[in-house]
Design a protein around this motif. Structure first.
Motif, mmCIF file in Angstrom:
data_model
loop_
_atom_site.group_PDB
_atom_site.id
_atom_site.type_symbol
_atom_site.label_atom_id
_atom_site.label_comp_id
_atom_site.label_asym_id
_atom_site.label_seq_id
_atom_site.Cartn_x
_atom_site.Cartn_y
_atom_site.Cartn_z
ATOM 1 N N MET A 59 -0.917 2.071 4.859
ATOM 2 C CA MET A 59 0.163 2.500 5.749
ATOM 3 C C MET A 59 0.669 3.885 5.377
ATOM 4 S SD MET A 59 2.574 -0.834 6.101
ATOM 5 C CE MET A 59 3.788 0.036 7.106
ATOM 6 N N ARG A 60 0.910 4.075 4.104
ATOM 7 C CA ARG A 60 1.507 5.339 3.656
ATOM 8 C C ARG A 60 0.538 6.516 3.733
ATOM 9 N NH1 ARG A 60 5.626 3.193 5.225
ATOM 10 N NH2 ARG A 60 7.217 2.458 3.791
ATOM 11 N N SER A 61 -0.754 6.225 3.864
ATOM 12 C CA SER A 61 -1.736 7.302 3.953
ATOM 13 C C SER A 61 -2.027 7.694 5.400
ATOM 14 C CB SER A 61 -3.032 6.896 3.249
ATOM 15 O OG SER A 61 -3.672 5.860 3.967
ATOM 16 N N ASP A 62 -1.378 7.052 6.359
ATOM 17 C CA ASP A 62 -1.625 7.331 7.770
ATOM 18 C C ASP A 62 -0.332 7.827 8.423
ATOM 19 O OD1 ASP A 62 -1.842 6.739 10.734
ATOM 20 O OD2 ASP A 62 -3.844 6.102 10.081
ATOM 21 N N ALA A 63 -0.408 8.937 9.120
ATOM 22 C CA ALA A 63 0.778 9.545 9.742
ATOM 23 C C ALA A 63 1.478 8.596 10.716
ATOM 24 C CB ALA A 63 0.391 10.837 10.465
ATOM 25 N N ARG A 64 0.717 7.717 11.362
ATOM 26 C CA ARG A 64 1.306 6.812 12.362
ATOM 27 C C ARG A 64 2.234 5.776 11.736
ATOM 28 N NH1 ARG A 64 -4.183 4.711 14.793
ATOM 29 N NH2 ARG A 64 -4.632 4.920 12.582
ATOM 30 N N THR A 65 1.961 5.390 10.494
ATOM 31 C CA THR A 65 2.722 4.302 9.859
ATOM 32 C C THR A 65 3.453 4.742 8.600
ATOM 33 O OG1 THR A 65 0.691 3.672 8.709
ATOM 34 C CG2 THR A 65 1.219 2.479 10.744
ATOM 35 N N PHE A 69 6.202 6.238 8.037
ATOM 36 C CA PHE A 69 7.647 6.059 7.962
ATOM 37 C C PHE A 69 8.134 4.661 8.353
ATOM 38 C CE2 PHE A 69 7.234 10.708 8.565
ATOM 39 C CZ PHE A 69 7.770 11.090 7.337
ATOM 40 N N VAL A 70 7.232 3.729 8.609
ATOM 41 C CA VAL A 70 7.658 2.361 8.928
ATOM 42 C C VAL A 70 8.302 1.779 7.667
ATOM 43 C CG1 VAL A 70 6.905 0.020 9.502
ATOM 44 C CG2 VAL A 70 5.867 1.985 10.670
ATOM 45 N N PRO A 71 9.562 1.354 7.739
ATOM 46 C CA PRO A 71 10.199 0.779 6.555
ATOM 47 C C PRO A 71 9.501 -0.507 6.120
ATOM 48 C CG PRO A 71 11.835 1.355 8.206
ATOM 49 C CD PRO A 71 10.488 1.462 8.864
ATOM 50 N N VAL A 72 9.233 -0.597 4.829
ATOM 51 C CA VAL A 72 8.561 -1.768 4.274
ATOM 52 C C VAL A 72 9.442 -2.386 3.201
ATOM 53 C CG1 VAL A 72 6.553 -2.626 3.015
ATOM 54 C CG2 VAL A 72 6.262 -0.830 4.734
ATOM 55 N N VAL A 73 9.795 -3.644 3.432
ATOM 56 C CA VAL A 73 10.507 -4.431 2.436
ATOM 57 C C VAL A 73 9.506 -5.410 1.859
ATOM 58 C CG1 VAL A 73 12.356 -6.103 2.002
ATOM 59 C CG2 VAL A 73 12.708 -4.240 3.653
ATOM 60 N N VAL A 74 9.213 -5.249 0.574
ATOM 61 C CA VAL A 74 8.350 -6.210 -0.095
ATOM 62 C C VAL A 74 9.208 -7.441 -0.335
ATOM 63 C CG1 VAL A 74 7.039 -6.711 -2.183
ATOM 64 C CG2 VAL A 74 6.877 -4.448 -1.119
ATOM 65 N N LEU A 75 8.810 -8.555 0.255
ATOM 66 C CA LEU A 75 9.522 -9.823 0.129
ATOM 67 C C LEU A 75 8.541 -10.785 -0.518
ATOM 68 C CD1 LEU A 75 12.138 -11.372 0.806
ATOM 69 C CD2 LEU A 75 11.133 -11.917 3.035
ATOM 70 N N THR A 76 8.715 -11.006 -1.813
ATOM 71 C CA THR A 76 7.694 -11.701 -2.581
ATOM 72 C C THR A 76 8.293 -12.647 -3.608
ATOM 73 O OG1 THR A 76 5.739 -11.318 -3.978
ATOM 74 C CG2 THR A 76 7.585 -9.813 -4.279
ATOM 75 N N GLU A 125 4.420 -0.815 -8.831
ATOM 76 C CA GLU A 125 3.374 -0.337 -7.932
ATOM 77 C C GLU A 125 3.843 -0.315 -6.479
ATOM 78 O OE1 GLU A 125 -1.414 -0.693 -7.086
ATOM 79 O OE2 GLU A 125 -0.504 -2.083 -8.516
ATOM 80 N N SER A 126 4.663 -1.280 -6.085
ATOM 81 C CA SER A 126 5.203 -1.294 -4.721
ATOM 82 C C SER A 126 5.979 -0.012 -4.438
ATOM 83 C CB SER A 126 6.110 -2.507 -4.512
ATOM 84 O OG SER A 126 5.368 -3.695 -4.556
ATOM 85 N N TYR A 127 6.843 0.365 -5.368
ATOM 86 C CA TYR A 127 7.610 1.597 -5.175
ATOM 87 C C TYR A 127 6.724 2.828 -5.266
ATOM 88 C CZ TYR A 127 12.177 -0.582 -4.843
ATOM 89 O OH TYR A 127 13.261 -1.302 -4.416
ATOM 90 N N GLN A 128 5.748 2.823 -6.159
ATOM 91 C CA GLN A 128 4.834 3.963 -6.265
ATOM 92 C C GLN A 128 4.056 4.173 -4.967
ATOM 93 O OE1 GLN A 128 2.620 2.848 -9.799
ATOM 94 N NE2 GLN A 128 3.818 4.242 -11.085
ATOM 95 N N LEU A 129 3.753 3.081 -4.283
ATOM 96 C CA LEU A 129 2.996 3.169 -3.030
ATOM 97 C C LEU A 129 3.881 3.411 -1.808
ATOM 98 C CD1 LEU A 129 0.368 0.358 -3.675
ATOM 99 C CD2 LEU A 129 -0.035 2.837 -3.664
ATOM 100 N N GLY A 130 5.195 3.477 -2.007
ATOM 101 C CA GLY A 130 6.077 3.836 -0.902
ATOM 102 C C GLY A 130 6.899 2.721 -0.291
ATOM 103 N N ALA A 131 7.051 1.595 -0.989
ATOM 104 C CA ALA A 131 7.938 0.544 -0.472
ATOM 105 C C ALA A 131 9.362 1.087 -0.394
ATOM 106 C CB ALA A 131 7.899 -0.689 -1.369
#
Length: 150
Positions: free
Chosen positions: A81-87, A89-96, A106-112
């Protein structure tokens, strides 16, 4: 379907049921799309596979993303998601339910945008989902689609 969609990416039927119930109880379940594995989530986002032809100019208002998914992991979904311009800025909440520190880092490093551990207690879980829904669906401001692509 309205433009305000929550994308719930969850492979556990019990957690899916509880999340949907909590969203409905708090009047936040207008449009929830459920993806049950990482491939399905990516298909929805990029209009491929079973979502071929979906209007991808409308992105979810927020994605609730589990990490431990079949086929493609939640972390890999986030990375793509974070490597594609289309997605991007979509907010991602890791719910785990993961309690592993490396998953959080790693979640935060990848842009969560947020990392929430699923409470075990249903009342606490419902309250957590209520607060997440209110914040991301009502209070949060996203960049204008046209401005974010320039």
């Amino acid at each position: 379907m309205s433009e305000k969609v929550i994308l719930l990416v969850e492979d556990n039927p019990d957690d899916e049921f509880l999340t949907l119930k909590a969203l409905k109880k708090n009047n936040l379940a207008n449009d929830v799309v459920v993806a049950r594995d990482g491939v399905e989530a990516l298909d929805y986002l990029f209009g491929t596979g079973i979502y071929e032809g979906r209007d991808t100019s409308f992105m979810p208002e927020v994605m609730l993303l589990d990490l431990k998914l079949p086929k493609v992991s939640g972390l890999e979904v986030l990375k793509r998601m974070r490597s594609d311009a289309r997605t991007k800025f979509v907010p991602v909440v890791v719910l785990t339910s993961s309690i592993e520190e490396r998953d959080l880092v790693e979640s935060y490093q990848l842009g969560a945008n947020s990392y929430v551990r699923k409470p075990v207690n249903f009342i606490e879980f419902t309250e957590a989902v209520r607060q997440l829904g209110l914040y991301w669906m009502v209070l949060n401001q996203l960049p204008n689609e046209k401005m974010s692509r320039s």
